[in-house]
Every structure is written in C-alpha cells, then in structure tokens.
Design a protein around this motif. Structure first.
Motif, PDB file in Angstrom:
ATOM      1  N   ASP A  76      -1.597   1.735  -8.558  1.00  0.00           N
ATOM      2  CA  ASP A  76      -3.001   1.627  -8.934  1.00  0.00           C
ATOM      3  C   ASP A  76      -3.788   2.407  -7.895  1.00  0.00           C
ATOM      4  OD1 ASP A  76      -5.605   1.010  -9.534  1.00  0.00           O
ATOM      5  OD2 ASP A  76      -5.379  -1.156  -9.319  1.00  0.00           O
ATOM      6  N   ALA A  77      -4.297   3.568  -8.292  1.00  0.00           N
ATOM      7  CA  ALA A  77      -5.022   4.434  -7.367  1.00  0.00           C
ATOM      8  C   ALA A  77      -6.492   4.046  -7.269  1.00  0.00           C
ATOM      9  CB  ALA A  77      -4.875   5.893  -7.790  1.00  0.00           C
ATOM     10  N   ARG A 129       3.747  -3.748   5.106  1.00  0.00           N
ATOM     11  CA  ARG A 129       3.647  -3.694   3.645  1.00  0.00           C
ATOM     12  C   ARG A 129       3.095  -2.344   3.187  1.00  0.00           C
ATOM     13  NH1 ARG A 129       4.156  -8.048   0.534  1.00  0.00           N
ATOM     14  NH2 ARG A 129       2.435  -7.470  -0.834  1.00  0.00           N
ATOM     15  N   VAL A 130       3.738  -1.269   3.713  1.00  0.00           N
ATOM     16  CA  VAL A 130       3.317   0.098   3.404  1.00  0.00           C
ATOM     17  C   VAL A 130       4.525   0.924   2.983  1.00  0.00           C
ATOM     18  CG1 VAL A 130       2.396   2.243   4.388  1.00  0.00           C
ATOM     19  CG2 VAL A 130       1.349   0.057   4.979  1.00  0.00           C
ATOM     20  N   ILE A 131       4.338   1.724   1.932  1.00  0.00           N
ATOM     21  CA  ILE A 131       5.334   2.695   1.488  1.00  0.00           C
ATOM     22  C   ILE A 131       4.732   4.074   1.734  1.00  0.00           C
ATOM     23  CG2 ILE A 131       6.504   3.683  -0.527  1.00  0.00           C
ATOM     24  CD1 ILE A 131       6.603   0.838  -1.681  1.00  0.00           C
ATOM     25  N   ARG A 132       5.513   4.943   2.377  1.00  0.00           N
ATOM     26  CA  ARG A 132       5.055   6.311   2.625  1.00  0.00           C
ATOM     27  C   ARG A 132       5.767   7.266   1.672  1.00  0.00           C
ATOM     28  NH1 ARG A 132       4.381   3.535   6.923  1.00  0.00           N
ATOM     29  NH2 ARG A 132       2.715   3.844   8.412  1.00  0.00           N
ATOM     30  N   VAL A 133       5.009   8.231   1.157  1.00  0.00           N
ATOM     31  CA  VAL A 133       5.573   9.224   0.250  1.00  0.00           C
ATOM     32  C   VAL A 133       5.398  10.618   0.845  1.00  0.00           C
ATOM     33  CG1 VAL A 133       5.298   7.834  -1.837  1.00  0.00           C
ATOM     34  CG2 VAL A 133       3.438   9.328  -1.120  1.00  0.00           C
ATOM     35  N   GLY A 134       6.335  11.510   0.531  1.00  0.00           N
ATOM     36  CA  GLY A 134       6.356  12.851   1.096  1.00  0.00           C
ATOM     37  C   GLY A 134       5.604  13.873   0.279  1.00  0.00           C
ATOM     38  N   CYS A 135       4.382  13.570  -0.080  1.00  0.00           N
ATOM     39  CA  CYS A 135       3.527  14.527  -0.776  1.00  0.00           C
ATOM     40  C   CYS A 135       2.082  14.167  -0.440  1.00  0.00           C
ATOM     41  CB  CYS A 135       3.777  14.499  -2.285  1.00  0.00           C
ATOM     42  SG  CYS A 135       3.782  12.871  -3.023  1.00  0.00           S
ATOM     43  N   LYS A 180      -2.114  13.522  -1.431  1.00  0.00           N
ATOM     44  CA  LYS A 180      -2.888  12.873  -2.489  1.00  0.00           C
ATOM     45  C   LYS A 180      -3.199  13.866  -3.604  1.00  0.00           C
ATOM     46  CE  LYS A 180      -6.143  11.417   0.261  1.00  0.00           C
ATOM     47  NZ  LYS A 180      -7.334  10.740   0.831  1.00  0.00           N
ATOM     48  N   GLU A 181      -3.525  15.091  -3.236  1.00  0.00           N
ATOM     49  CA  GLU A 181      -3.852  16.111  -4.238  1.00  0.00           C
ATOM     50  C   GLU A 181      -2.646  16.415  -5.135  1.00  0.00           C
ATOM     51  OE1 GLU A 181      -6.602  18.284  -6.231  1.00  0.00           O
ATOM     52  OE2 GLU A 181      -7.016  17.023  -4.494  1.00  0.00           O
ATOM     53  N   GLN A 182      -1.452  16.470  -4.537  1.00  0.00           N
ATOM     54  CA  GLN A 182      -0.239  16.713  -5.325  1.00  0.00           C
ATOM     55  C   GLN A 182       0.004  15.571  -6.309  1.00  0.00           C
ATOM     56  OE1 GLN A 182       2.307  17.328  -1.918  1.00  0.00           O
ATOM     57  NE2 GLN A 182       2.502  19.513  -2.385  1.00  0.00           N
ATOM     58  N   ILE A 183      -0.241  14.350  -5.871  1.00  0.00           N
ATOM     59  CA  ILE A 183      -0.088  13.198  -6.763  1.00  0.00           C
ATOM     60  C   ILE A 183      -1.133  13.265  -7.873  1.00  0.00           C
ATOM     61  CG2 ILE A 183      -0.286  10.680  -6.920  1.00  0.00           C
ATOM     62  CD1 ILE A 183       0.934  10.600  -4.047  1.00  0.00           C
ATOM     63  N   LYS A 184      -2.359  13.604  -7.511  1.00  0.00           N
ATOM     64  CA  LYS A 184      -3.433  13.715  -8.505  1.00  0.00           C
ATOM     65  C   LYS A 184      -3.136  14.799  -9.536  1.00  0.00           C
ATOM     66  CE  LYS A 184      -8.409  14.280  -8.815  1.00  0.00           C
ATOM     67  NZ  LYS A 184      -9.636  14.541  -8.072  1.00  0.00           N
ATOM     68  N   ASP A 231       0.849  -1.184   0.000  1.00  0.00           N
ATOM     69  CA  ASP A 231       0.000   0.000   0.000  1.00  0.00           C
ATOM     70  C   ASP A 231       0.885   1.234   0.000  1.00  0.00           C
ATOM     71  OD1 ASP A 231      -2.427  -1.416   0.101  1.00  0.00           O
ATOM     72  OD2 ASP A 231      -2.283  -1.604   2.279  1.00  0.00           O
ATOM     73  N   VAL A 232       0.403   2.312  -0.592  1.00  0.00           N
ATOM     74  CA  VAL A 232       1.140   3.579  -0.630  1.00  0.00           C
ATOM     75  C   VAL A 232       0.329   4.616   0.131  1.00  0.00           C
ATOM     76  CG1 VAL A 232       2.135   5.372  -2.086  1.00  0.00           C
ATOM     77  CG2 VAL A 232       2.197   2.979  -2.832  1.00  0.00           C
ATOM     78  N   GLU A 233       0.987   5.249   1.105  1.00  0.00           N
ATOM     79  CA  GLU A 233       0.356   6.265   1.939  1.00  0.00           C
ATOM     80  C   GLU A 233       0.990   7.615   1.670  1.00  0.00           C
ATOM     81  OE1 GLU A 233      -2.122   6.008   4.309  1.00  0.00           O
ATOM     82  OE2 GLU A 233      -2.435   3.897   3.787  1.00  0.00           O
ATOM     83  N   ALA A 234       0.166   8.604   1.334  1.00  0.00           N
ATOM     84  CA  ALA A 234       0.620   9.989   1.203  1.00  0.00           C
ATOM     85  C   ALA A 234       0.526  10.633   2.583  1.00  0.00           C
ATOM     86  CB  ALA A 234      -0.261  10.735   0.202  1.00  0.00           C
ATOM     87  N   ALA A 235       0.937  11.883   2.677  1.00  0.00           N
ATOM     88  CA  ALA A 235       0.894  12.601   3.945  1.00  0.00           C
ATOM     89  C   ALA A 235      -0.525  12.680   4.499  1.00  0.00           C
ATOM     90  CB  ALA A 235       1.476  14.002   3.758  1.00  0.00           C
ATOM     91  N   ASP A 236      -1.526  12.617   3.621  1.00  0.00           N
ATOM     92  CA  ASP A 236      -2.913  12.772   4.063  1.00  0.00           C
ATOM     93  C   ASP A 236      -3.790  11.549   3.783  1.00  0.00           C
ATOM     94  OD1 ASP A 236      -2.778  13.111   1.331  1.00  0.00           O
ATOM     95  OD2 ASP A 236      -4.089  14.856   1.272  1.00  0.00           O
ATOM     96  N   GLY A 237      -3.195  10.385   3.608  1.00  0.00           N
ATOM     97  CA  GLY A 237      -3.999   9.178   3.459  1.00  0.00           C
ATOM     98  C   GLY A 237      -3.545   8.269   2.332  1.00  0.00           C
ATOM     99  N   SER A 238      -4.339   7.242   2.110  1.00  0.00           N
ATOM    100  CA  SER A 238      -4.013   6.188   1.150  1.00  0.00           C
ATOM    101  C   SER A 238      -4.079   6.675  -0.291  1.00  0.00           C
ATOM    102  CB  SER A 238      -4.977   5.025   1.334  1.00  0.00           C
ATOM    103  OG  SER A 238      -4.742   4.037   0.357  1.00  0.00           O
ATOM    104  N   VAL A 239      -3.072   6.259  -1.077  1.00  0.00           N
ATOM    105  CA  VAL A 239      -3.026   6.577  -2.502  1.00  0.00           C
ATOM    106  C   VAL A 239      -3.442   5.371  -3.324  1.00  0.00           C
ATOM    107  CG1 VAL A 239      -1.532   7.248  -4.420  1.00  0.00           C
ATOM    108  CG2 VAL A 239      -1.210   8.284  -2.167  1.00  0.00           C
ATOM    109  N   GLY A 240      -2.994   4.190  -2.926  1.00  0.00           N
ATOM    110  CA  GLY A 240      -3.293   2.986  -3.681  1.00  0.00           C
ATOM    111  C   GLY A 240      -2.266   1.907  -3.411  1.00  0.00           C
TER     112      GLY A 240
END
Length: 118
Positions: A49-50, A74-80, A82-86, A23-32
C-alpha cells in the motif's frame, strides 16, 4: 528461470504472513506498507500500500527485489528506487496479482532493472 520472483539467498527464508504491516524502503526512501503476499506459486511478490500521498495506489514488487529484512525494525528493503516502482506496470485490481499475463509483464520490467544490457 525467472529469478526476479525468487527470494534472494541471503534472506535465509521466504517471507511469510508475518511481514504484513512491515514498512518497505526503496533505495531512496519509503514506498509504503506490505498488505499482502503472493497468491501464485512461482511468482512470489509483495503487494504494498503506497498510500495516496505517494503513488495513489498499491504496487506489486517481486520477491527477488527484496534485499534485506529487518524484523526488529519491521522494515523490508528493496533494491530499486521509488521512481522505478512507480514506473512498473500498473496494478489495477486484486485479480492482477493472480493474472499470469500481468505477472509476466511485471517480471520483464523488474528483470530489466537488474539484468545488465549488452
């Protein structure tokens, strides 16, 4: 050097195929969920896969945005966010992850998120 494509030093390693399904977690929640890794040397990235209920598409996140990996959970955290990714340049086709024009534009976008504006 374009550092947004390089895994951060605190990760102690580049990520391999073992993270597919994390799973991928952004600063403000799950991305996919991670579905693929970079096919282009020097442009390490995750294809996520979002899901239809989130962004309605897959997204690409450069390796340098990964801030932590929790193998146990089984989680990867990213430093941005969800809106920035979108808002990142849209990933349309599988071939985009091998297209240097697309990857360079994506890199510029993500670098703008981490590079202070003077």
């Amino acid at each position: 050097m374009n550092t947004v494509w390089i895994w951060q030093a605190q990760l102690d390693r580049s990520l391999g195929e073992d993270v597919i399904g994390y799973d991928v977690e952004a600063a403000d929640g799950s991305v996919g969920t991670v579905i693929r890794l970079s096919p282009v040397p020097g442009y390490d990235h995750l294809v996520i896969d979002a899901g239809v209920w989130k962004f309605g598409r897959s997204v690409v996140v450069p390796a340098g945005m990964v801030t932590a990996v929790d193998a146990g959970a089984r989680v990867i955290r990213v430093g941005c966010t969800k809106e920035q990714i979108k808002d990142a340049p849209r990933f349309e086709r599988d071939q985009d992850t091998g297209d240097l024009f697309y990857l360079r534009g994506l890199g510029r976008y993500y670098e703008s998120l981490v590079t202070p504006v003077e």
